[in-house]
Design a protein around this motif. Sequence first.
Motif, PDB file in Angstrom:
ATOM      1  N   ILE A   1       8.947  64.087  67.061  1.00 29.29           N
ATOM      2  CA  ILE A   1       7.582  64.339  67.542  1.00 29.29           C
ATOM      3  C   ILE A   1       7.084  65.674  67.001  1.00 29.29           C
ATOM      4  N   LEU A   2       7.952  66.684  67.054  1.00 38.90           N
ATOM      5  CA  LEU A   2       7.589  67.984  66.501  1.00 38.90           C
ATOM      6  C   LEU A   2       7.286  67.881  65.014  1.00 38.90           C
ATOM      7  N   SER A   3       8.010  67.001  64.320  1.00 41.20           N
ATOM      8  CA  SER A   3       7.783  66.844  62.875  1.00 41.20           C
ATOM      9  C   SER A   3       6.374  66.357  62.583  1.00 41.20           C
ATOM     10  N   GLY A   4       5.838  65.491  63.462  1.00 46.18           N
ATOM     11  CA  GLY A   4       4.483  65.002  63.264  1.00 46.18           C
ATOM     12  C   GLY A   4       3.457  66.112  63.358  1.00 46.18           C
ATOM     13  N   TYR A   5       3.631  66.994  64.335  1.00 48.94           N
ATOM     14  CA  TYR A   5       2.685  68.094  64.504  1.00 48.94           C
ATOM     15  C   TYR A   5       2.884  69.178  63.447  1.00 48.94           C
ATOM     16  N   VAL A   6       4.122  69.373  63.007  1.00 50.49           N
ATOM     17  CA  VAL A   6       4.355  70.270  61.874  1.00 50.49           C
ATOM     18  C   VAL A   6       3.647  69.716  60.638  1.00 50.49           C
ATOM     19  N   GLY A   7       3.710  68.396  60.476  1.00 50.34           N
ATOM     20  CA  GLY A   7       3.061  67.762  59.337  1.00 50.34           C
ATOM     21  C   GLY A   7       1.554  67.922  59.328  1.00 50.34           C
ATOM     22  N   VAL A   8       0.942  68.096  60.506  1.00 48.39           N
ATOM     23  CA  VAL A   8      -0.504  68.305  60.577  1.00 48.39           C
ATOM     24  C   VAL A   8      -0.905  69.574  59.830  1.00 48.39           C
ATOM     25  N   LEU A   9      -0.027  70.586  59.837  1.00 54.84           N
ATOM     26  CA  LEU A   9      -0.301  71.820  59.090  1.00 54.84           C
ATOM     27  C   LEU A   9      -0.477  71.529  57.609  1.00 54.84           C
ATOM     28  N   TYR A  10       0.214  70.505  57.132  1.00 52.80           N
ATOM     29  CA  TYR A  10       0.114  70.080  55.728  1.00 52.80           C
ATOM     30  C   TYR A  10      -1.134  69.213  55.531  1.00 52.80           C
ATOM     31  N   GLU A  11      -1.286  68.185  56.393  1.00 49.19           N
ATOM     32  CA  GLU A  11      -2.354  67.214  56.204  1.00 49.19           C
ATOM     33  C   GLU A  11      -3.737  67.820  56.417  1.00 49.19           C
ATOM     34  N   ALA A  12      -3.860  68.769  57.356  1.00 48.33           N
ATOM     35  CA  ALA A  12      -5.160  69.392  57.631  1.00 48.33           C
ATOM     36  C   ALA A  12      -5.406  70.613  56.746  1.00 48.33           C
ATOM     37  N   HIS A  13      -4.478  70.879  55.835  1.00 50.46           N
ATOM     38  CA  HIS A  13      -4.591  72.010  54.910  1.00 50.46           C
ATOM     39  C   HIS A  13      -4.671  73.350  55.634  1.00 50.46           C
ATOM     40  N   THR A  14      -4.036  73.416  56.824  1.00 53.01           N
ATOM     41  CA  THR A  14      -3.983  74.681  57.564  1.00 53.01           C
ATOM     42  C   THR A  14      -3.185  75.712  56.781  1.00 53.01           C
ATOM     43  N   LEU A  15      -2.112  75.265  56.144  1.00 52.14           N
ATOM     44  CA  LEU A  15      -1.304  76.112  55.274  1.00 52.14           C
ATOM     45  C   LEU A  15      -1.402  75.591  53.849  1.00 52.14           C
ATOM     46  N   SER A  16      -1.293  76.459  52.889  1.00 57.34           N
ATOM     47  CA  SER A  16      -1.211  76.018  51.496  1.00 57.34           C
ATOM     48  C   SER A  16       0.144  75.347  51.280  1.00 57.34           C
ATOM     49  N   LEU A  17       0.294  74.674  50.153  1.00 58.88           N
ATOM     50  CA  LEU A  17       1.566  74.017  49.865  1.00 58.88           C
ATOM     51  C   LEU A  17       2.721  75.011  49.892  1.00 58.88           C
ATOM     52  N   ILE A  18       2.533  76.143  49.246  1.00 57.94           N
ATOM     53  CA  ILE A  18       3.597  77.150  49.187  1.00 57.94           C
ATOM     54  C   ILE A  18       3.908  77.681  50.582  1.00 57.94           C
ATOM     55  N   GLN A  19       2.875  77.979  51.362  1.00 58.12           N
ATOM     56  CA  GLN A  19       3.085  78.487  52.719  1.00 58.12           C
ATOM     57  C   GLN A  19       3.800  77.455  53.591  1.00 58.12           C
ATOM     58  N   PHE A  20       3.425  76.195  53.433  1.00 57.03           N
ATOM     59  CA  PHE A  20       4.028  75.147  54.259  1.00 57.03           C
ATOM     60  C   PHE A  20       5.522  75.032  54.005  1.00 57.03           C
ATOM     61  N   PHE A  21       5.937  75.045  52.743  1.00 55.11           N
ATOM     62  CA  PHE A  21       7.363  74.883  52.455  1.00 55.11           C
ATOM     63  C   PHE A  21       8.154  76.154  52.786  1.00 55.11           C
ATOM     64  N   TRP A  22       7.513  77.324  52.712  1.00 56.77           N
ATOM     65  CA  TRP A  22       8.182  78.537  53.214  1.00 56.77           C
ATOM     66  C   TRP A  22       8.393  78.432  54.727  1.00 56.77           C
ATOM     67  N   PHE A  23       7.443  77.827  55.417  1.00 58.15           N
ATOM     68  CA  PHE A  23       7.556  77.642  56.861  1.00 58.15           C
ATOM     69  C   PHE A  23       8.736  76.741  57.204  1.00 58.15           C
ATOM     70  N   LEU A  24       8.913  75.659  56.444  1.00 55.49           N
ATOM     71  CA  LEU A  24      10.060  74.770  56.667  1.00 55.49           C
ATOM     72  C   LEU A  24      11.370  75.504  56.411  1.00 55.49           C
ATOM     73  N   THR A  25      11.385  76.351  55.385  1.00 53.77           N
ATOM     74  CA  THR A  25      12.572  77.153  55.093  1.00 53.77           C
ATOM     75  C   THR A  25      12.926  78.041  56.286  1.00 53.77           C
ATOM     76  N   PHE A  26      11.928  78.702  56.813  1.00 51.43           N
ATOM     77  CA  PHE A  26      12.126  79.591  57.963  1.00 51.43           C
ATOM     78  C   PHE A  26      12.685  78.824  59.162  1.00 51.43           C
ATOM     79  N   LEU A  27      12.116  77.674  59.480  1.00 54.35           N
ATOM     80  CA  LEU A  27      12.561  76.891  60.638  1.00 54.35           C
ATOM     81  C   LEU A  27      14.023  76.462  60.499  1.00 54.35           C
ATOM     82  N   GLY A  28      14.401  75.989  59.313  1.00 51.23           N
ATOM     83  CA  GLY A  28      15.769  75.528  59.108  1.00 51.23           C
ATOM     84  C   GLY A  28      16.788  76.650  59.215  1.00 51.23           C
ATOM     85  N   VAL A  29      16.520  77.761  58.560  1.00 48.63           N
ATOM     86  CA  VAL A  29      17.465  78.881  58.559  1.00 48.63           C
ATOM     87  C   VAL A  29      17.618  79.469  59.962  1.00 48.63           C
TER      88      VAL A  29
END
Length: 488
Positions: A433-461
Amino acid sequence: MASNTTHHISPLSTVHDHRTFLGHPVGLFVLFFTEMWERFSYYGMRGLLKLYMVNYLFVTSRQILQGGTEHGPGDPGAVLGWGAIRHFIDSNPATLPGVYASVIYGWYTGLVYLTPVLGGYIADRYWGQRKTVFIGGLLMAIGHFMMAFENWFFFALLFLIIGNGAFKPNISTQVGSLYAEGDPRRDGAFTIFYMGINLGAFICNLICGTLAVVKGWDWGFGAAGVGMMLGLVGYLWGQKFLAADNVTIAKAEHESAEVKQPLNSGEWKRVWALIGLCVLNVVFWAVYEQQGNTMQSFVDDHTSWPVLFGFQMPSTWFQSFNPLFIFLLAPVLDIFWARQAKKGTEPSSVHKMAIGAIILGLSFIVMVYNSSLITEASPKASWVWPVLCILFVTIGELYLSPIGLSLVTKVSPVRIVSLMMGFWLTASFFGNILSGYVGVLYEAHTLSLIQFFWFLTFLGVVTGLAIWAFTKPLNRLMGDHANAGKPH
């Protein structure tokens, strides 16, 4: 070829036929086959789900060749229940279809991991694992066939959610039931079983994804239903090789009083330790599930796929790289861990899970670089980069997911093992469920592509570091059960 060699089987895992194959009970391969086809159906449908919603189901009314508009399939207004779902997510008419698709994808993939709590409880107390697995598989097959009729989209998802809840926890616990307590083959058995999961996940996208592109969405979803039916046939055929149901054994040995006996303090500690791990794993699954969500959208929009023997490789084949890498890497990691065990340096199960989350996060640095190559003039980059990212994602997954499944069967009190497997899968519920709302940051262009994948890096680490920080108290609560190899 199966031999007649037998191994000691726990009294709680009575098997009618004790033949083995490749050193393991034949029942393991019955469950392997069943789970392979169930995962074929689930991942075949999941691989199409996001693109189906964005590119077909949630589009506006279509212009037909004769002129005028057609209010029919392809218009979300024709999908039963769409009005309520749309209002629940966002009633703004300007909201992009990708936003709706991301949230629905997250809720669907989340709910299929919540219902296993109920499925585990029903199996432990009433139906037993075999009956519950069969009913769950049948409901899922119906759901897949319903997906071929777009008006029934949300009802089809409901059948799949309920069916998966009955199926998922009870197929996994039957693997553990084939082995006596302390049997060293148990972790290896779950690795083999996990390869069955990913064999189904590998072939499904080559079949379902190709059919959807060449013949239509309904063909892709229908193929998923056929796969589920094949799994049920194999499961019914192999009943004699499986351990008896937990409910059946309890009745046969007149242990009803023991089943109802409260958990002792040591068992409660192990239960709470598993629940603690579930909480820590939520963010891991939120990041991991971007494979079928934002990563699928990215490779559809920003990736150049090669032509193979005159056939343009569809973006849906991207979903097959993860299971392909599991086939290649699972045996390698198994050998690596065995060598570590001989040297006394093998990490505990919880340490492995922490390592897996950190590797998962770091894998998205590849996508940061990939995104830097995307420009308006050159909107697509090589397929090599997302595939390389999935290679590292897979290593992280192998350090966490099969190890967690094995740990649940080792640590859980026997009389509630299916219920605890359901709780383990609950982490995936919240994570998806959280993944869907995280994905909204991508789909709504809230974050740029680079920012979005840095965000995923941060969450995993950060998730991996959190698990690592709690390793000692978790290991202490679990006792010797927490160790995959030599105790630490």
